[in-house]
Design an enzyme around this catalytic site. Structure first.
Site, PDB file in Angstrom:
ATOM      1  N   GLY A   1      34.425  85.697  22.805  1.00 18.99           N
ATOM      2  CA  GLY A   1      35.627  85.916  22.124  1.00 18.99           C
ATOM      3  C   GLY A   1      36.715  85.015  22.248  1.00 18.99           C
ATOM      4  CB  SER A   2      39.102  83.350  19.886  1.00 24.94           C
ATOM      5  OG  SER A   2      38.266  82.645  19.322  1.00 24.94           O
ATOM      6  N   GLY A   3      40.712  83.836  22.653  1.00 24.50           N
ATOM      7  CA  GLY A   3      41.890  84.288  23.545  1.00 24.50           C
ATOM      8  C   GLY A   3      41.869  84.086  24.759  1.00 24.50           C
ATOM      9  CG  HIS A   4      39.005  84.909  27.022  1.00 23.97           C
ATOM     10  ND1 HIS A   4      39.638  85.589  27.497  1.00 23.97           N
ATOM     11  CD2 HIS A   4      37.848  85.100  26.203  1.00 23.97           C
ATOM     12  CE1 HIS A   4      39.325  86.739  27.192  1.00 23.97           C
ATOM     13  NE2 HIS A   4      38.117  86.610  26.495  1.00 23.97           N
TER      14      HIS A   4
ATOM     15  CE  LYS B   1      33.481  85.086  28.807  1.00 28.77           C
ATOM     16  NZ  LYS B   1      33.079  84.029  27.485  1.00 28.77           N
TER      17      LYS B   1
ATOM     18  CG  ASP C   1      30.264  87.407  24.742  1.00 30.15           C
ATOM     19  OD1 ASP C   1      30.402  87.076  23.643  1.00 30.15           O
ATOM     20  OD2 ASP C   1      30.977  87.661  25.652  1.00 30.15           O
TER      21      ASP C   1
ATOM     22  CG  HIS D   1      38.271  91.181  26.998  1.00 26.89           C
ATOM     23  ND1 HIS D   1      37.142  91.160  27.971  1.00 26.89           N
ATOM     24  CD2 HIS D   1      37.964  90.267  26.356  1.00 26.89           C
ATOM     25  CE1 HIS D   1      36.430  89.970  27.656  1.00 26.89           C
ATOM     26  NE2 HIS D   1      36.825  89.558  26.717  1.00 26.89           N
TER      27      HIS D   1
END
Lengths: 356, 356
Positions: free
Chosen positions: A53-56, A104, A109, A218
């Site tokens: 996921g994006s945001g990391h 991860k 994922d 998250h």
């Protein structure tokens, strides 16, 4: 919500366009979304790909570059990328030496990377999956069966990237990555929540005098919600949880190239012990000043020294974030000569660079 | 207030201790406070020193290292360091080739660095002061007569550090630094305030739907307070303010080694023009995700391209922060062959590294 964005639905696309403009050595594909080293397909080496996921950020897109990842597949924010992203990314970059997915441990994922690996292996493109499940905070969590995959990912991407560059074959890269996963442990904490653009409000509620110990990247719950304490107390909880963690045994899936199917193997993370040497990552969750991370480093290093554990290499900064969350995580990865030698090799990615 | 700190009065000291533990190649002195390259005094080169209030990390302490600063003097948070810090830092690092102080234009910093330079020159240690006053947002401000010194500082520290390493003498380093100041322009903005630990509350008030255009790195007011707009609109305001800025003429002070006193010289920053090549810094104020900074880069690069201006090198990240403020700043520094060649030289500091 105040963020440096335009339309919520364009956030990932426009940020990728910004990366393309800033880093012409990367190839940015928007349909489906992935970022590649421009020269991957013309190399003769195992291709190392990650995603999530994006945001990391900077993980994973910021770690694409010589000596680290060949490709990264960003999902929507806090959402797994899709199998076709991983499949197309691998197809566009592989050069006959095989593909290694670094994954991860989050349910989406894992499932999607497995599907992509099956599709690629069906086509004769040898693909192996490596799991990262290093978070000692919780056994199972909101999005995970087993431990979550966190900071060891950054260390693994650097080292396995160097190994592929140095000519390791797919089996050797996979064995090294599995070893690093068994050598790594992490734990994080949050002072504040974070705001996902599409939601426009904090991802979870936390009081002005509360912190979350063992938080996920998250914002998913960790071990406990407690009243605010000092930096030294927070650092002690995280560091001791890592150093005192007992042997962790679990089953992981590996692709068996003989039977062309998955097989389960048992992986054990032995406990850390006196005399161990470590790479340390003191990681900011996004909104934590680097100066505060040095305060964390100070105490973590002191605790390690007192237990006879030596930090030989380190990263201090925001490498695996949760958007604008305030907080930190600590990762320790035990090193041996092989790991240390590969760590010191040159790397040139937007988010990590030395020697080039 | 939730921060990763212990006692408020120990914050700077403990963060410096953390830097000492993490970076054994640095010498950290606590009384008075400064951070040095351990090998400065044994070199034969001009010594480059900067400093200023803490809270802007990695600037300046994180820029001490081979190819960048020899020393940095951190004040209390948002407070100028004292002349004895600068004096002792220079005494501990100089090696007979002279000392260059790089000084951001804030009244306290300017006054104290001037006092330190006088003390050192009185002792026969040749010391020159270079001012950075690159912020196009305001003419005078809360802590400044003339323009404030912001992002060009980071670029200057890298380039002048490389020049000193390459054997430039004091006069040549000073001339180069002055040229870079005349070639650099910046402007910033804030989405949120920041919290100084000793105050424990936001440094200024800003509504949930307001932003401050032209903000200073301590949260001091800028050009205007407006309602929230998009990333592209914000980026356009900042970029156009920089590109449309006219010639800026001011008097600056330089040490005259003949008369052993200050003299005033006139410095002109010519306006940018079509065909110029630039180093760009898209800088986060502390709590801005690097992904959002790439959104800013995208639009800034587009505007520059449309005006015939080329970005040849770039930094995208949080290099000059205001604690945990959300927001960004843009810096453009015009380059010539000399500047570009020095920019590309190796650097190895905690906050900036390549080639080593």
């Amino acid at each position: 919500m105040k963020k440096l964005i335009n339309k919520v639905e364009d956030v990932i696309k426009e940020q990728m366009q910004g990366m393309a403009a800033a880093h012409p050595e990367l190839k940015v594909n928007l349909e489906p979304k992935y970022i590649l080293r421009s020269d991957s397909a013309s190399q003769s080496k195992v291709v190392i790909i990650s995603g999530g996921g994006s945001g990391h950020e900077p993980m994973h897109t910021g770690f694409v570059g010589k000596g680290m990842l060949d490709g990264a597949c960003p999902g929507e924010i806090f959402t797994s990328p899709t199998p076709d992203q991983m499949y197309e990314c691998a197809k566009a970059s592989h050069n006959g030496k095989g593909v290694l997915f670094l994954v991860k441990n989050y349910t989406g994922d894992v499932m999607n990377f497995e599907m992509a690996a099956e599709m690629l292996n069906d086509e004769g493109i040898k693909t192996q999956n490596i799991l990262i499940d290093d978070d000692v905070a919780v056994k199972d969590s909101l999005y995970t069966a087993g431990r979550r995959g966190v900071g060891t990912t950054v260390i693994m991407e650097k080292i396995v990237g160097a190994a592929a560059e140095a000519g390791y074959d797919l089996e050797q890269c996979a064995a090294l990555a599995t070893k690093i996963n068994s050598y790594g442990r992490s734990m994080g904490m949050a002072l504040t929540s974070c705001i996902v653009p599409a939601a426009g409000k904090p991802n979870f509620d936390i009081d002005d005098d509360e912190i979350e110990i063992g938080v996920g990247i998250h914002g998913e719950p960790g071990r406990k919600r407690i009243a605010m304490i000092t930096c030294d107390e927070i650092t002690s909880i995280l560091t001791n949880a890592i150093l005192d963690d007992e042997a962790y045994t679990r089953k992981i899936k590996e692709w068996d190239f003989d039977s062309n199917d998955w097989k389960e193997i048992e992986l054990i993370s032995p406990p850390f012990k006196k005399g161990d040497k470590m790479i340390a990552l003191v990681n900011g969750m996004g909104s934590t000043p680097v100066s505060e991370l040095y305060g964390v480093y100070r105490k973590m290093n002191e605790i390690c020294e007192n237990k006879g554990i030596t930090i030989t290499r380190k990263l201090v900064g925001s490498y695996m974030t949760a958007l604008d969350m305030q907080g930190c995580s600590i990762t320790l990865v035990k090193v041996d000569d092989e790991i240390l030698k590969l760590w010191d090799k040159p790397v040139h990615a937007p988010g990590l660079r030395w020697g080039i």
